[in-house]
Design an enzyme around this catalytic site. Sequence first.
Site, PDB file in Angstrom:
ATOM      1  N   GLY A 188       0.842  -1.186   0.000  1.00  0.00           N
ATOM      2  CA  GLY A 188       0.000   0.000   0.000  1.00  0.00           C
ATOM      3  C   GLY A 188       0.872   1.229   0.000  1.00  0.00           C
ATOM      4  O   GLY A 188       2.002   1.191  -0.473  1.00  0.00           O
ATOM      5  N   SER A 189       0.352   2.322   0.533  1.00  0.00           N
ATOM      6  CA  SER A 189       1.129   3.555   0.611  1.00  0.00           C
ATOM      7  C   SER A 189       0.285   4.655   1.235  1.00  0.00           C
ATOM      8  O   SER A 189      -0.938   4.591   1.235  1.00  0.00           O
ATOM      9  CB  SER A 189       1.584   4.038  -0.779  1.00  0.00           C
ATOM     10  OG  SER A 189       2.373   3.075  -1.432  1.00  0.00           O
ATOM     11  N   ASN A 190       0.973   5.682   1.710  1.00  0.00           N
ATOM     12  CA  ASN A 190       0.351   6.958   2.044  1.00  0.00           C
ATOM     13  C   ASN A 190       1.010   8.040   1.202  1.00  0.00           C
ATOM     14  O   ASN A 190       2.211   7.954   0.904  1.00  0.00           O
ATOM     15  CB  ASN A 190       0.575   7.357   3.505  1.00  0.00           C
ATOM     16  CG  ASN A 190       0.093   6.330   4.492  1.00  0.00           C
ATOM     17  OD1 ASN A 190      -1.035   5.885   4.443  1.00  0.00           O
ATOM     18  ND2 ASN A 190       0.978   5.947   5.416  1.00  0.00           N
TER      19      ASN A 190
END
Length: 803
Positions: free
Chosen positions: A239-241
């Site tokens: 995922g990621s932010n």
Amino acid sequence: MRTRPGHRRLAALGVALLTAVTGTASVSSAAADRDTHPRGGGLSATIRYTEYGIPHIVAKDSANLGFGTGWAQAADQVCTLADGFVTLRGERSRVFGPDAAPDGSLSSATRNLSSDLYFKGVRETHTVEKLLAVRAPAGPSRDVKDAMRGWAAGYNAWLKQNRITDPACKGADWVKPVTPLDVATRGFAISVLGGQGRGIEGITAAQPPTTGAVQTQPDKADVAHAARELFAQDDSDMGSNAVAFSGAVTANKRGLLLGNPHYPWQGGRRFWQSQQTIPGELNVMGGSLLGTTGISIGHNAHVAWSHTVATGVTLNLHQLTLDPSDPTTYVVDGKKQKMTKRSVTVPVKGGPDVTRTQWWTRYGPIVTNLGAQLPLPWTATTAYALGDPNAVNLRASDTALGFSKARSTADVLASLRRTQGLPWVNTIAADSSGHSLFTQSQVLPRITDELAERCSTPLGKATYPASGVAILDGAKSDCGLGRDKDAVQPGIFGPSKMPVLKDAPYAENSNDSAWLANADKPISGYERVFGNVGTQRSMRTRGAVEDVAGMADKGGLKVADLQKQQFANRVPAADLTAADTAKACAALPGGSATGSDGTAVDVSKACGVIAAWDRTMNTDSRGALLFDRFWRKLTAAVPAAQLWKVPFSAADPVRTPNTLNTQAPGFATALADAVAELKAASIPLDARLGDHQFVTRGDDRVPVHGGTESLGVWNKAEPVWNAAGGGYTDVTTGSSYIQAVGWDGGRCPVARTLLTYSQSSNPNSPHYSDQTHLFAKKKWVTERFCEKDILTSPALKVVRVRD
């Protein structure tokens, strides 16, 4: 040979391509011969290394820049890269045996044999060569092809001129020179990760039913649930932010960008940091996925960008009606069509060659499952074909090349619209003029809600609302995907259909849909295949929106504020539940709870530990480990509908659901099991997190801060539990290449970066763990983007590399 290049002659910095780099040959006979054999061609580049082994690569054009990049990546990651090229050639079974598992970086295949059958098929059908022959913008540009040619030559030159010291492949005969086609195939593999790459097991195992075989159809409810779980991002390891702030909320009215991708810490999907420069043409810095020629996530002097894994479903299925007399013939508009039979033979270590047949249709390959939990049986009457529009997309490199040359967020958006190359990510960007951008501009099958309503099979009517996975009636040609006028290829959405948010005070994504990129300006009106609207957000999204909205409200933001946010390690789940957990714990009769094995456990000390915990996942936090183990057990045992007293409300999506239901069956059991588990592992309930959440580098234990997905921590870490080893003793995925970027009006951007697992996977490299130690201390690398900063580095080493 080492020289010191002159000051002025070398500007500083280079290229940005994306997560799926491609490029290589033409398919004319002469060009095909030229581009499928290793060669050099007199290429060269200058590499200036600064602190932490970060290379600043300078070259006169794309081919030479690719050469320097291939050389420098090989120097740091030759074994990981070589392992990937074994995969792409379909040779894993011959080298490592058929039953071992690939590292998962290039597909979801669980066995070497299925991986080989797929990639050997790609080779034998000349899939990538045909895509390379497509003219830009539908196919890759000449600059991208030149970069891929140069990368292969640089990798090969490094192999020829250096001795491998990494024990992972030292002396291995499977470390070989590569061709531009190998490099291009890597880009293809990355592009189809969410489509054909996800279905490899089902594609390579698909065989016509035998006479007398039991005929079953999948249960609609079960398949809908499995599809939802398969494509959900709220419980994904990766995922990621990312967040972009506009000038409306920054100290100097210029933009700010914080990128925090959560990617694997081992294997072929690691990032690698560099600066790439073609003087007068290109100057960019950031992180690249291994084996790609440019920058995946980065910045230049004017604009910075990052990516997050998007919720768009990059595949669809067509349910085929088969000829009752021949299960390899299907019917479209009443006319019979024969499937295409592809036989693929794979050499196997210690055994005879294995030959398997794959079956392909006008919609794509026949697939019999999308993982063990989502069966799609091929019966005498029905089969399923997998559609993947990214299987004809080799444009990601050109999209990112546009980013690297951009001077504004408007240019970033223009690159996305012109090339439409991103397969499975969102883009978040900010620029020096104060603009911010969020867009979910990805290559998706053109599944409109109208098409899904009109053409879904009974099974599709269950899967599409639940997950965005469309299952369309393959017996009707008007249930094909069609074409948008502004789309670069048939069967995908055009740029005008993409969710976009421009110039919001903040634009943030943490792998939920586009809906709450800004909670004050929700995005809606997109088709279900892009993601959902008005549904519960993940704990990480909720915590992230709270944090960045609060930062925007405060205003006056600087790069230092981004750094503080990155490593705050706040636990949103604990802010909602820790006090109630401690209170309910203290109220247990006799301070005792019954574990799942029926044993009474004294949990009285746990109550005070949780109450006193600072609700962070910092390495010195006491109680963090106890709450982590409790929360994992609680959320695994208690259904989401029973976990909260106040349910989700679309009118208040950041603050709901809330109020932990401590009376739920399983609450006390989870607490008892967590306490018993730590005691059995001889871990004090109030142990410091960093003493029991760490990675080992050489003789060093390096403490790791951050927390798991369900806790909602921005600085995500997915560690591996090993009670006998003292707790969490490794990290699979988590914060990887981190960048905090802004501008102060000068010629050089203000950038702080960190590659959490360091540049090299070779334990004999000085850059095997240096940035990992920085990460443990929450320290950052002050980036050297401008020429004066590079040339004044106390670690400066200048290397001239050539064929």
